[in-house]
Design a protein around this motif. Structure first.
Motif, PDB file in Angstrom:
ATOM      1  N   LYS A   2       1.466  -3.070   6.590  1.00  0.00           N
ATOM      2  CA  LYS A   2       1.952  -2.925   5.216  1.00  0.00           C
ATOM      3  C   LYS A   2       3.436  -2.551   5.166  1.00  0.00           C
ATOM      4  O   LYS A   2       4.147  -2.957   4.242  1.00  0.00           O
ATOM      5  CB  LYS A   2       1.093  -1.906   4.456  1.00  0.00           C
ATOM      6  N   TRP A   3       3.929  -1.794   6.152  1.00  0.00           N
ATOM      7  CA  TRP A   3       5.370  -1.595   6.250  1.00  0.00           C
ATOM      8  C   TRP A   3       6.040  -2.946   6.470  1.00  0.00           C
ATOM      9  O   TRP A   3       7.119  -3.225   5.924  1.00  0.00           O
ATOM     10  CB  TRP A   3       5.710  -0.636   7.394  1.00  0.00           C
ATOM     11  N   SER A  59       0.860  -1.177   0.000  1.00  0.00           N
ATOM     12  CA  SER A  59       0.000   0.000   0.000  1.00  0.00           C
ATOM     13  C   SER A  59       0.895   1.225   0.000  1.00  0.00           C
ATOM     14  O   SER A  59       2.069   1.152   0.377  1.00  0.00           O
ATOM     15  CB  SER A  59      -0.879  -0.008   1.266  1.00  0.00           C
ATOM     16  N   TYR A 106      -2.906  -0.706  10.252  1.00  0.00           N
ATOM     17  CA  TYR A 106      -2.817  -1.013   8.825  1.00  0.00           C
ATOM     18  C   TYR A 106      -1.447  -0.601   8.279  1.00  0.00           C
ATOM     19  O   TYR A 106      -0.790  -1.377   7.567  1.00  0.00           O
ATOM     20  CB  TYR A 106      -3.935  -0.301   8.066  1.00  0.00           C
ATOM     21  N   CYS A 107      -0.997   0.627   8.622  1.00  0.00           N
ATOM     22  CA  CYS A 107       0.323   1.073   8.172  1.00  0.00           C
ATOM     23  C   CYS A 107       1.404   0.122   8.655  1.00  0.00           C
ATOM     24  O   CYS A 107       2.299  -0.260   7.890  1.00  0.00           O
ATOM     25  CB  CYS A 107       0.609   2.483   8.687  1.00  0.00           C
ATOM     26  N   TRP A 121       0.470   3.243   2.121  1.00  0.00           N
ATOM     27  CA  TRP A 121       0.664   3.321   3.571  1.00  0.00           C
ATOM     28  C   TRP A 121       1.609   2.234   4.069  1.00  0.00           C
ATOM     29  O   TRP A 121       1.753   2.049   5.264  1.00  0.00           O
ATOM     30  CB  TRP A 121      -0.679   3.253   4.280  1.00  0.00           C
ATOM     31  N   GLY A 122       2.271   1.544   3.156  1.00  0.00           N
ATOM     32  CA  GLY A 122       3.381   0.673   3.522  1.00  0.00           C
ATOM     33  C   GLY A 122       4.703   1.386   3.269  1.00  0.00           C
ATOM     34  O   GLY A 122       5.780   0.846   3.525  1.00  0.00           O
ATOM     35  N   SER A 149       4.537   5.127   3.571  1.00  0.00           N
ATOM     36  CA  SER A 149       4.303   6.414   4.225  1.00  0.00           C
ATOM     37  C   SER A 149       3.387   6.124   5.411  1.00  0.00           C
ATOM     38  O   SER A 149       3.124   4.968   5.716  1.00  0.00           O
ATOM     39  CB  SER A 149       3.651   7.400   3.246  1.00  0.00           C
ATOM     40  N   ALA A 150       2.891   7.151   6.065  1.00  0.00           N
ATOM     41  CA  ALA A 150       2.054   6.928   7.248  1.00  0.00           C
ATOM     42  C   ALA A 150       0.900   7.909   7.277  1.00  0.00           C
ATOM     43  O   ALA A 150       0.929   8.958   6.626  1.00  0.00           O
ATOM     44  CB  ALA A 150       2.891   7.061   8.515  1.00  0.00           C
TER      45      ALA A 150
END
Length: 243
Positions: free
Chosen positions: A171-172, A154, A167-168, A156-157, A159-160
């Motif tokens: 995906k990170w 994502s 969820y972040c 959001w993987g 960024s945040a």
């Protein structure tokens, strides 16, 4: 526990035909990608927790039900994924491509107000679900000496954002997991993290509300995603890509 749907005729992919396994296939991006790949003549193996939605997808592909296989299971269950790998091998052999798409998101909330069960559900599906799939399918791909693994990430993987910390985090973690696994794969294989972009799905609606309708629909996204996924090679191993 794995429930199987679809025809049992084994068809071997020839030429440009590929067998693609998609988790979370019954809705959103997974469903759109499955329909697009089937339309192009590829063989789809799908799994989902939703029996009803799987039946609906099977109906849409009814003329091809001897080609495609659908399984009702939860990727959070390691034993269910182990059963899935065994059944897929019996019916189709080793998939050419696996798209680890199954995912969930927390309700918008500050981290300290996200219930433990909700946090766990996000990590269990988005991260442990992928790990379960890799645990049971990578050895099969290694034996075949080929295979492409696509782990859905994502934006959001990379960024945040506030309100979606679980969820972040998941995906990170997918990004890191993918890069590490890529270093463990033999020649002939590849694992990539794929950011699908911002697409109008149920998950986006849970974050963005009515403004999610401003973004492209899954069926508009699927042709571009299919082009990218079908053309991945071992040279892409370890990459973080975006559709």
């Amino acid at each position: 526990m794995v429930g199987m749907m679809g025809g049992g005729v084994v068809m071997k992919g020839g030429g440009g035909q590929k067998t693609v396994l998609i988790t979370g296939v019954s809705r959103g991006l997974g469903k759109a990608l499955a329909l697009e790949l089937a339309k192009r003549g590829h063989f789809v193996i799908g799994c989902s927790r939703s029996q009803d939605k799987l039946k609906s997808l099977q109906t849409q592909l009814s003329s091809d039900d001897d080609k495609h296989l659908f399984f009702n299971l939860d990727v959070c269950s390691n034993s269910s994924v182990q059963d899935l790998a065994r059944l897929v091998m019996e019916k189709k052999g080793v998939p050419d491509i696996i798209v680890n798409n199954a995912g969930t998101i927390n309700k918008n909330n500050r981290l300290w107000e996200v219930p433990e069960e909700e946090f766990n559900a996000v990590i269990d599906t988005n991260l442990k679900g992928i790990a379960n799939m890799l645990r049971h399918f990578i050895p099969l791909m290694i034996e075949k000496k080929q295979g492409i693994i696509v782990n859905m990430s994502s934006g959001w993987g990379r960024s945040a954002a506030a309100q979606v910390a679980p969820y972040c985090a998941s995906k990170w973690a997918v990004e890191g997991l993918t890069k590490s696994v890529a270093k463990e794969l033999p020649s002939g294989m590849a694992a990539v993290a794929l950011n699908p972009g911002v697409i109008n799905t149920d998950m986006l609606a849970s974050c963005f509300g009515s403004s999610s309708s401003l973004y492209q629909a899954p069926d508009a996204w699927a042709p571009k995603a299919a082009d990218m996924i079908l053309n991945l090679t071992m040279a892409d191993n370890g990459s973080s890509l975006s559709v």
